[in-house]
Design an enzyme around this catalytic site. Structure first.
Site, PDB file in Angstrom:
ATOM      1  CD  GLU A 129      51.572  93.305  -7.749  1.00 42.37           C
ATOM      2  OE1 GLU A 129      51.950  93.751  -6.655  1.00 42.37           O
ATOM      3  OE2 GLU A 129      52.330  93.191  -8.730  1.00 42.37           O
TER       4      GLU A 129
HETATM    5  C1  LIG Z   1      49.786  84.046 -13.172  1.00 40.84           C
HETATM    6  C2  LIG Z   1      50.386  84.317 -11.830  1.00 40.84           C
HETATM    7  C3  LIG Z   1      51.526  85.087 -11.741  1.00 40.84           C
HETATM    8  C4  LIG Z   1      52.126  85.302 -10.511  1.00 40.84           C
HETATM    9  N1  LIG Z   1      53.315  85.999 -10.438  1.00 40.84           N
HETATM   10  C5  LIG Z   1      54.002  85.996  -9.268  1.00 40.84           C
HETATM   11  C6  LIG Z   1      55.343  86.514  -9.214  1.00 40.84           C
HETATM   12  O1  LIG Z   1      55.890  87.005 -10.202  1.00 40.84           O
HETATM   13  N2  LIG Z   1      56.010  86.446  -8.036  1.00 40.84           N
HETATM   14  C7  LIG Z   1      55.440  85.918  -6.913  1.00 40.84           C
HETATM   15  O2  LIG Z   1      56.105  85.886  -5.878  1.00 40.84           O
HETATM   16  N3  LIG Z   1      54.159  85.453  -6.917  1.00 40.84           N
HETATM   17  C8  LIG Z   1      53.439  85.458  -8.064  1.00 40.84           C
HETATM   18  N4  LIG Z   1      52.166  84.949  -8.099  1.00 40.84           N
HETATM   19  C9  LIG Z   1      51.589  84.396  -6.892  1.00 40.84           C
HETATM   20  C10 LIG Z   1      50.419  85.198  -6.352  1.00 40.84           C
HETATM   21  O3  LIG Z   1      50.889  86.374  -5.771  1.00 40.84           O
HETATM   22  C11 LIG Z   1      49.665  84.279  -5.378  1.00 40.84           C
HETATM   23  O4  LIG Z   1      48.988  83.339  -6.170  1.00 40.84           O
HETATM   24  C12 LIG Z   1      48.714  85.039  -4.487  1.00 40.84           C
HETATM   25  O5  LIG Z   1      49.414  85.824  -3.572  1.00 40.84           O
HETATM   26  C13 LIG Z   1      47.774  84.098  -3.719  1.00 40.84           C
HETATM   27  O6  LIG Z   1      48.474  83.075  -3.099  1.00 40.84           O
HETATM   28  P1  LIG Z   1      47.983  81.572  -3.296  1.00 40.84           P
HETATM   29  O7  LIG Z   1      47.874  81.320  -4.762  1.00 40.84           O
HETATM   30  O8  LIG Z   1      48.870  80.684  -2.535  1.00 40.84           O
HETATM   31  O9  LIG Z   1      46.533  81.535  -2.710  1.00 40.84           O
HETATM   32  P2  LIG Z   1      46.143  81.281  -1.182  1.00 40.84           P
HETATM   33  O10 LIG Z   1      46.930  82.156  -0.294  1.00 40.84           O
HETATM   34  O11 LIG Z   1      46.169  79.827  -0.918  1.00 40.84           O
HETATM   35  O12 LIG Z   1      44.646  81.779  -1.196  1.00 40.84           O
HETATM   36  C14 LIG Z   1      43.545  80.993  -1.653  1.00 40.84           C
HETATM   37  C15 LIG Z   1      42.252  81.719  -1.302  1.00 40.84           C
HETATM   38  O13 LIG Z   1      42.160  81.871   0.118  1.00 40.84           O
HETATM   39  C16 LIG Z   1      42.062  83.226   0.467  1.00 40.84           C
HETATM   40  N5  LIG Z   1      42.799  83.477   1.699  1.00 40.84           N
HETATM   41  C17 LIG Z   1      44.082  83.190   1.990  1.00 40.84           C
HETATM   42  N6  LIG Z   1      44.394  83.588   3.215  1.00 40.84           N
HETATM   43  C18 LIG Z   1      43.292  84.149   3.740  1.00 40.84           C
HETATM   44  C19 LIG Z   1      42.966  84.771   4.980  1.00 40.84           C
HETATM   45  N7  LIG Z   1      43.859  84.944   5.949  1.00 40.84           N
HETATM   46  N8  LIG Z   1      41.723  85.237   5.140  1.00 40.84           N
HETATM   47  C20 LIG Z   1      40.788  85.122   4.182  1.00 40.84           C
HETATM   48  N9  LIG Z   1      41.031  84.560   2.983  1.00 40.84           N
HETATM   49  C21 LIG Z   1      42.273  84.083   2.767  1.00 40.84           C
HETATM   50  C22 LIG Z   1      42.626  84.000  -0.725  1.00 40.84           C
HETATM   51  O14 LIG Z   1      42.095  85.311  -0.792  1.00 40.84           O
HETATM   52  C23 LIG Z   1      42.184  83.128  -1.879  1.00 40.84           C
HETATM   53  O15 LIG Z   1      40.870  83.428  -2.225  1.00 40.84           O
HETATM   54  C24 LIG Z   1      51.532  84.774  -9.334  1.00 40.84           C
HETATM   55  C25 LIG Z   1      50.353  84.023  -9.437  1.00 40.84           C
HETATM   56  C26 LIG Z   1      49.795  83.775 -10.645  1.00 40.84           C
HETATM   57  C27 LIG Z   1      48.563  82.921 -10.712  1.00 40.84           C
END
Ligand SMILES: Cc1cc2nc3c(=O)[nH]c(=O)nc-3n(C[C@H](O)[C@H](O)[C@H](O)COP(=O)(O)OP(=O)(O)OC[C@H]3O[C@@H](n4cnc5c(N)ncnc54)[C@H](O)[C@@H]3O)c2cc1C
Length: 597
Positions: free
Chosen positions: A407
């Site tokens: 979220e």
């Molecule tokens: C168990 C699980 C269930 C999920 N369910 C769903 C679902 O039903 N539908 C769906 O669409 N998604 C789902 N997600 C995805 C989830 O919403 C994403 O994992 C989340 O939005 C973070 O994206 P990412 O994993 O690519 O991390 P990244 O975006 O790669 O982030 C990695 C780190 O970098 C930081 N970061 C990224 N950008 C910035 C910035 N601009 N400035 C500072 N820090 C930054 C983040 O805060 C984090 O600490 C799920 C994830 C999990 C693990």
């Protein structure tokens, strides 16, 4: 459904510059009989149908999660927010929040429910046309069809609008053909309906589609091996020439990102509710264990170190609950106001939540971090048994952690909190500049040491007022000094966000305790006063630390010196014996053998 309308509602984000009267906030003491019964039904359902089979759910026993979801649907728990005309119960926003809290104690089951009823169903409820609603909502309300939400991609997580999934109109104009890959999709293993975000041709922004698995061209990877919430289905989803009828475009072309953002606004505050439900359950276990585990001839709950942990768990859960339902009632009132003004209900809900998107982001961060803290201390109270999969804390600890990631990560939500406040100020929706300028003037003047106001809550209100000044001073100066560069000084933005969270939660807590005292009297609320005063003592330190870090990052010389001295003045609190206060709080919990506030 009886909910108390606030008399002078503030706009979202205005809490920083305006005061609220305690009469104007909703507190959980006001739940109606019907609302309490719905929460009890959710709780009973978990006790009978979910907790006893948690291991089997987490072991992903074939078809089991779907069966439990079906049972929940039979009780109406999947259709609480869906209009009656589509087979739901059409409950108000606050009731939806309360049921989310109650189900939130259901670990991976709660996540599956939230993905289905929240991000899976709400895009159709709020953005679907009549035909789409008529086709999908009745089946989603009864659980005959399960839903999931496909936004994230391997290369597009926090930067969700950068997804590569493509939709191309077929030559006969009847279908969009979708190709792409989605990742981390909750419920995807058994979902029938997929809300899919994709870009049409070379559009800049996403569009949203309702995709049925039976359309063909939808394949799944095996289940992910996750740290926690193991019972929930999480897979990668592939769309290979998936033909989606044109009538399944949700809303309008390129409106998908807006849909995603608005649905996430709702999801964020609901996540805080679910986290609260999980947190209260963990505290109950912690207190029971502390009462029955004997070491050195005494229950461990009689030792100060453990009492400190139990009391801190309770203070954080109580504070979270207070701010959560204050914000929820504000949203409910905004929705009702918009409906009275002639807006359609679905639109009004979205707009109402959007107006309080700052508070929703604050609650997402606070709720998820409170849950993590409470789970961590729960493990510690259990000692070695906290590390054992045969006791409840091991699962609670692993399952809690995801809430800071999905979220919108907590970093993204902190950035959003500050960004939204500044944007609103720039648009003239909130007057931050006036109050910030006034504080700058106050910094140069001699402090007023007039005789202290001894009325009950005078001191606590003064603290909150001063904490607001501290946050405004730091935020105002940072904006003025760094202008557009502030967004690349993220450490400072994080500091400001932390100050705002402390201000919002602290003020909410003060107002609830004042309201409680106005009804029950000071003596009956002695422990609530303990919680408030302990929170304020710690909060002053946190705000001071965050403010100091920020000021030292962007100010130098005289300016730095003046601001640091102002910060010290605004975070000054009288000495308070938090040790004894925590002991009193813990003693009550031990006596009741549960979280009892
Ligand atoms: C168990 C699980 C269930 C999920 N369910 C769903 C679902 O039903 N539908 C769906 O669409 N998604 C789902 N997600 C995805 C989830 O919403 C994403 O994992 C989340 O939005 C973070 O994206 P990412 O994993 O690519 O991390 P990244 O975006 O790669 O982030 C990695 C780190 O970098 C930081 N970061 C990224 N950008 C910035 C910035 N601009 N400035 C500072 N820090 C930054 C983040 O805060 C984090 O600490 C799920 C994830 C999990 C693990």
């Amino acid at each position: 459904m009886s909910t108390v309308a606030t008399k002078t509602p503030l706009k979202g984000g205005e809490f920083l510059v305006k005061e609220t009267a305690y009469e104007d906030i909703f507190t959980p003491e006001q739940w109606s009989e019907e609302q309490r019964m719905i929460a009890q039904t959710c709780h009973d359902f978990l006790a009978q149908e979910v907790w006893p089979i948690m291991d089997r759910l987490d072991n992903k026993e074939e078809g089991l999660m779907e069966k439990v979801l079906d049972k929940a649907a039979e009780l109406g728990l999947l259709g609480l927010n869906i209009p009656e005309q589509y087979g739901g119960f059409e409950k108000d926003f606050l009731t939806g929040m309360l049921s989310t809290e109650a189900i939130g104690a259901g670990n991976s089951f709660a996540v599956s429910v939230a993905a289905h009823t929240g991000i899976g169903t709400l895009p159709i409820l709020y953005y679907g046309n009549d035909a789409q609603k008529a086709k999908y909502l009745p089946k989603l309300a009864t659980g005959e069809w399960k839903a999931c939400y496909c936004l994230t991609e391997p290369g597009a997580g926090s930067d969700a609008n950068s997804g590569k999934t493509k939709a191309v109109l077929s030559s006969d104009g009847k279908h969009y053909v979708i190709n792409g890959q989605k990742m981390w999709i909750t419920n995807s293993g058994f979902a029938h309906v997929f809300i899919v975000f994709a870009k049409i041709d070379d559009d800049k922004n996403l569009s949203a589609f309702i995709v049925e698995k039976d359309f063909g061209g939808v394949t799944l990877n095996p289940e992910e091996h996750k740290m926690g919430i193991k019972g929930s289905s999480t897979r990668q989803v592939f769309f290979n020439d998936c033909k989606v009828p044109v009538e399944n475009l949700l809303s309008t072309r390129e409106n998908g990102f807006k849909i995603a953002v608005n649905i996430l606004n709702v999801g964020r505050i609901k996540l805080a509710a679910a986290a609260l439900g999980g947190a209260k359950q963990i505290i109950n276990h912690s207190v029971e264990y502390a009462n029955q585990r004997v070491q050195f001839n005494h229950p461990i709950g009689t030792y100060g170190a453990i009492q400190h942990k139990m009391a801190e768990q309770a203070i954080l859960a109580f504070a979270c609950e207070t701010a959560l339902y204050r914000a929820s009632q504000n949203i409910e009132d905004a929705i009702n106001g918009l409906i009275e003004g002639g807006m359609a209900k679905d639109q009004a809900i979205l707009k109402g939540v959007e107006q309080f998107a700052v508070e929703a982001a604050i609650m997402k961060v606070f709720g998820s971090e409170v849950l993590d803290f409470i789970a961590d201390e729960g493990v510690q109270i259990y000692g070695g048994m906290g590390y054992s999969a045969d006791a409840p804390m091991e699962r609670a600890y692993r399952d809690s952690r995801i809430n800071r990631i999905f979220e919108g990560t907590n970093e993204i939500n902190r950035l959003l909190t500050v960004d939204m406040m500044i944007r609103r100020a720039m648009k003239g929706e909130i007057d931050l500049l006036g109050p910030a300028t006034k504080i700058a003037g106050e910094l140069m003047s001699i402090p007023d040491f007039g005789s202290p106001d001894t009325a009950l809550f005078a001191t606590e209100k003064k603290y909150i007022k001063n904490f607001k000044k501290a946050a405004l001073m730091v935020a105002g100066s940072a904006v003025q000094k760094l202008m557009t560069n502030l967004s690349s000084e993220q450490e400072i933005v994080m500091n400001i966000a932390d100050m705002l969270i402390d201000v919002y939660v602290g003020e909410s807590l003060q107002l609830r305790v004042e309201k409680l005292v106005s009804v029950k009297g000071e003596e009956a609320c002695a422990l609530h006063l303990d919680m408030l005063r302990t929170w304020l003592a710690d909060s002053a330190e946190r705000i001071h630390k965050a403010g100091k870090d920020a000021i030292c990052s962007f100010a130098e010389g005289d300016e730095q010196r003046i601001m640091l001295s102002g910060l010290k003045r605004f975070t000054k609190t009288d000495p308070y014996n938090t040790k004894n206060a925590r002991r009193r709080i813990a003693a009550k919990m031990s006596a009741e053998n549960k979280y009892c506030f």
